[in-house]
Design a protein around this motif. Structure first.
Motif, mmCIF file in Angstrom:
data_model
loop_
_atom_site.group_PDB
_atom_site.id
_atom_site.type_symbol
_atom_site.label_atom_id
_atom_site.label_comp_id
_atom_site.label_asym_id
_atom_site.label_seq_id
_atom_site.Cartn_x
_atom_site.Cartn_y
_atom_site.Cartn_z
ATOM 1 N N ALA A 195 4.917 -27.887 14.922
ATOM 2 C CA ALA A 195 6.003 -29.040 15.378
ATOM 3 C C ALA A 195 5.515 -30.127 16.243
ATOM 4 C CB ALA A 195 7.118 -28.299 16.225
ATOM 5 N N ARG A 196 4.222 -29.549 16.996
ATOM 6 C CA ARG A 196 3.467 -31.025 17.652
ATOM 7 C C ARG A 196 2.737 -31.600 16.826
ATOM 8 N NH1 ARG A 196 3.534 -27.207 22.308
ATOM 9 N NH2 ARG A 196 5.540 -27.634 23.292
ATOM 10 N N SER A 197 2.763 -31.770 15.717
ATOM 11 C CA SER A 197 1.896 -32.470 14.455
ATOM 12 C C SER A 197 0.993 -33.759 15.044
ATOM 13 C CB SER A 197 2.543 -32.716 13.343
ATOM 14 O OG SER A 197 1.903 -33.634 12.363
ATOM 15 N N VAL A 198 -0.336 -33.745 15.013
ATOM 16 C CA VAL A 198 -0.998 -34.569 15.533
ATOM 17 C C VAL A 198 -0.930 -35.743 14.455
ATOM 18 C CG1 VAL A 198 -3.457 -35.324 15.973
ATOM 19 C CG2 VAL A 198 -2.596 -33.289 16.797
ATOM 20 N N VAL A 199 -0.686 -35.309 13.103
ATOM 21 C CA VAL A 199 -0.881 -36.173 11.973
ATOM 22 C C VAL A 199 0.419 -36.995 11.897
ATOM 23 C CG1 VAL A 199 -0.776 -36.326 9.247
ATOM 24 C CG2 VAL A 199 -2.408 -34.556 10.698
ATOM 25 N N LEU A 207 10.136 -20.194 9.060
ATOM 26 C CA LEU A 207 8.894 -19.970 8.466
ATOM 27 C C LEU A 207 9.040 -19.775 6.824
ATOM 28 C CD1 LEU A 207 6.549 -17.322 9.198
ATOM 29 C CD2 LEU A 207 7.857 -16.833 7.370
ATOM 30 N N ASN A 208 10.085 -19.313 6.323
ATOM 31 C CA ASN A 208 10.415 -19.280 5.088
ATOM 32 C C ASN A 208 10.468 -20.624 4.314
ATOM 33 O OD1 ASN A 208 11.320 -16.322 4.212
ATOM 34 N ND2 ASN A 208 11.887 -16.802 6.500
ATOM 35 N N SER A 209 11.147 -21.674 4.799
ATOM 36 C CA SER A 209 11.169 -22.873 4.153
ATOM 37 C C SER A 209 9.838 -23.762 4.046
ATOM 38 C CB SER A 209 12.200 -23.730 4.639
ATOM 39 O OG SER A 209 11.971 -23.899 6.002
ATOM 40 N N GLY A 210 8.878 -23.093 5.278
ATOM 41 C CA GLY A 210 7.493 -23.808 5.270
ATOM 42 C C GLY A 210 6.607 -23.021 4.133
ATOM 43 N N ILE A 211 6.997 -21.981 3.829
ATOM 44 C CA ILE A 211 6.150 -21.330 2.979
ATOM 45 C C ILE A 211 6.314 -21.981 1.393
ATOM 46 C CG2 ILE A 211 5.406 -19.159 1.587
ATOM 47 C CD1 ILE A 211 4.430 -19.172 4.487
ATOM 48 N N HIS A 212 7.752 -22.244 1.347
ATOM 49 C CA HIS A 212 8.206 -22.723 0.028
ATOM 50 C C HIS A 212 7.671 -24.359 -0.007
ATOM 51 C CE1 HIS A 212 11.893 -20.197 0.028
ATOM 52 N NE2 HIS A 212 10.796 -19.506 0.377
ATOM 53 N N ASP A 272 6.456 -26.589 10.057
ATOM 54 C CA ASP A 272 7.213 -27.098 11.325
ATOM 55 C C ASP A 272 6.814 -28.634 11.736
ATOM 56 O OD1 ASP A 272 8.344 -24.618 11.386
ATOM 57 O OD2 ASP A 272 7.659 -24.308 13.438
ATOM 58 N N SER A 273 5.543 -28.868 10.958
ATOM 59 C CA SER A 273 5.300 -30.479 11.392
ATOM 60 C C SER A 273 6.163 -31.080 10.731
ATOM 61 C CB SER A 273 3.940 -30.416 10.644
ATOM 62 O OG SER A 273 3.499 -31.907 10.136
ATOM 63 N N ALA A 274 6.962 -30.773 9.254
ATOM 64 C CA ALA A 274 7.755 -31.441 8.622
ATOM 65 C C ALA A 274 9.184 -31.367 9.186
ATOM 66 C CB ALA A 274 7.525 -31.296 7.244
#
Ligand SMILES: Cc1cc2nc3c(=O)[nH]c(=O)nc-3n(C[C@H](O)[C@H](O)[C@H](O)COP(=O)(O)OP(=O)(O)OC[C@H]3O[C@@H](n4cnc5c(N)ncnc54)[C@H](O)[C@@H]3O)c2cc1C
Length: 406
Positions: free
Chosen positions: A172-176, A308-313, A295-297
């Motif tokens: 969630a705290r994505s630097v990018v 987590l599930n939608s991140g894997i997707h 979580d970055s998105a």
């Protein structure tokens, strides 16, 4: 692609980054993963997420991860909705109705920490994946041919690493995301959620491995985790102004647990944490050669176990697009398709469903509660309606819907 750009740079060895690297490697694509944690402290992370839905289990299976996770988790075909005020089971859903839709008609209760432990072992053993532990990603630049990432490596030195694309899987705290100046649209709930881990067999009171418990005053979730020690996680809402130290005092947690299930004996509390819940989606999932996933998105409430599930997707969808670009079957416009497909799911499914889930559990209006509960009961008791309901909650529907977006 020239030789120095022949790999994908992945920031973060969380579940999303590791699954992305493993899936890319299956397609013969090299990657470098930067993980700020070191081998010595990687497993000290909070266990976090753990409900893995059927659509995700199919993906784990594709990369050989499922067989490593199954022995470490609990196969949970059922889940329950309870009315706490009445002490009543409202509805029992059984994934068995999805037998014709998936090879995995159940959820697997297996915490994030076990997933990353197993996936990291696989990544380290794969010659196409270069895992850089204790390496903090600090920034990047991109040009027409590729990207250059700047990291502080294990020796504490600044280093630059070149790749064709960079995927932000650092959470969630994505630097990018911040460097790209992409807005993280949405809101943060003012109240925090208290998670208490208890060694106690709740099944003897009729609960199943996954329970959603509605209550106008104090909703909760109750989940079973494989030990040792065999544990249950109970989530409780808190008031925005409550003092965190007071909330996590052993006597305060005992009182809360006794309010939830009066046993007259102290519960064996084996852990606790307090977390803030955000509902946010990045305005863009891609800018040039930099792409956001997991979580970055997007971030959401854990009610329904969808983060987590939608991140894997995301990871699997993106790996497919990158593989097609690598094979020369398409250009970077495939990355826009990734954004269209996965952002749509983040907004229309994950956000919408998790916001609804919380509302359902905390509903105060007695007439609306009655109506909601009657509807859940009706859906659980009719196999056709139950299948439609479970296709949605198991995320099979969202994967199918994303594939229809062109
Ligand atoms: C209490 C709780 C319960 C949850 N329960 C569920 C659930 O039941 N089901 C569900 O689907 N989801 C759940 N979630 C959400 C889930 O944990 C996340 O959606 C998921 O972990 C996101 O994975 P990720 O790989 O995108 O990011 P993360 O898991 O956050 O991993 C990011 C990785 O990047 C590394 N990193 C960060 N910054 C840098 C940097 N600058 N340089 C190098 N490395 C970096 C971190 O150390 C970490 O290893 C829950 C979350 C919480 C807090």
């Amino acid at each position: 692609m020239n030789r120095s750009d022949d790999r994908v740079l992945i920031v973060g060895a969380g579940p999303v980054g590791l699954c992305l690297a493993l899936k890319l490697a299956q397609d013969g694509i090299k990657s470098t993963i930067f993980e700020q944690l070191a081998d010595e402290n990687f497993l000290d992370q909070v266990p976090r997420a753990g409900t893995n839905h059927p659509a995700t289990l199919e993906m784990y299976d594709e990369i050989g991860l499922y067989k490593r996770l199954e022995p470490r988790g609990i196969i949970a075909p059922l889940f329950h909705y309870w009315d706490r005020a009445k002490g009543e089971l409202i509805a029992e859903f059984d994934h068995a109705v999805l037998k014709g839709d998936t090879r995995f008609p159940f959820a697997l209760q297996c915490e994030r920490i076990k997933i990353v432990e197993e996936a990291l072992k696989m990544a380290k053993a794969n010659p196409l994946i270069d895992v850089r532990m204790a390496t903090e990603f600090v920034g990047f630049v991109q040009d027409a041919a590729g990207v250059t990432a700047f990291v502080t490596n294990q020796a504490g030195e600044e280093e630059s690493v070149r790749g064709g694309y960079i995927v932000s899987c650092e959470g969630a705290r994505s630097v990018v995301r911040k460097e790209l100046d992409i807005e993280f649209e949405g809101f943060t709930y003012p109240d925090r959620t208290l998670n208490i881990e208890v060694a106690y067999d709740f099944k003897r009171h009729g609960y199943t491995d996954r329970n959603y418990i509605s209550d106008p005053e104090e909703w909760s979730n109750l989940f079973h985790w494989k030990g040792p020690p065999e544990r249950w996680r109970v989530h409780f809402p808190t008031k925005p102004d409550e003092d965190p130290d007071a909330l996590t005092k052993p006597e305060a947690m005992q009182a809360r647990l006794q309010g939830f299930l009066p046993t007259g004996r102290p519960f064996d509390i084996v852990g606790c944490n307090l977390y803030t819940v955000h509902q946010r989606v990045a305005q863009r999932f891609r800018k040039g050669r930099a792409i956001l996933a997991g979580d970055s998105a997007h971030v959401n409430s854990p009610i329904g176990g969808m983060g987590l599930n939608s991140g894997i997707h995301d990871a699997f969808n993106l790996a497919d697009k990158l593989a097609r670009i690598w094979r020369g079957e398409g250009d970077d416009s495939l990355l826009d398709l990734y954004e269209r497909q996965r952002r749509h799911i983040a907004v229309q499914h994950t956000q919408a469903q998790t916001i609804r889930n919380k509302k359902l559990l905390m509903e105060k209006n007695p007439a609306v509660r009655e109506r909601n509960h009657a509807e859940l009961k009706r859906q659980a008791e009719d196999p056709k309606l139950a299948r439609a309901f479970l296709l949605r909650t198991s995320l099979i529907e969202s994967v199918r819907e994303a594939a229809q977006i062109t």
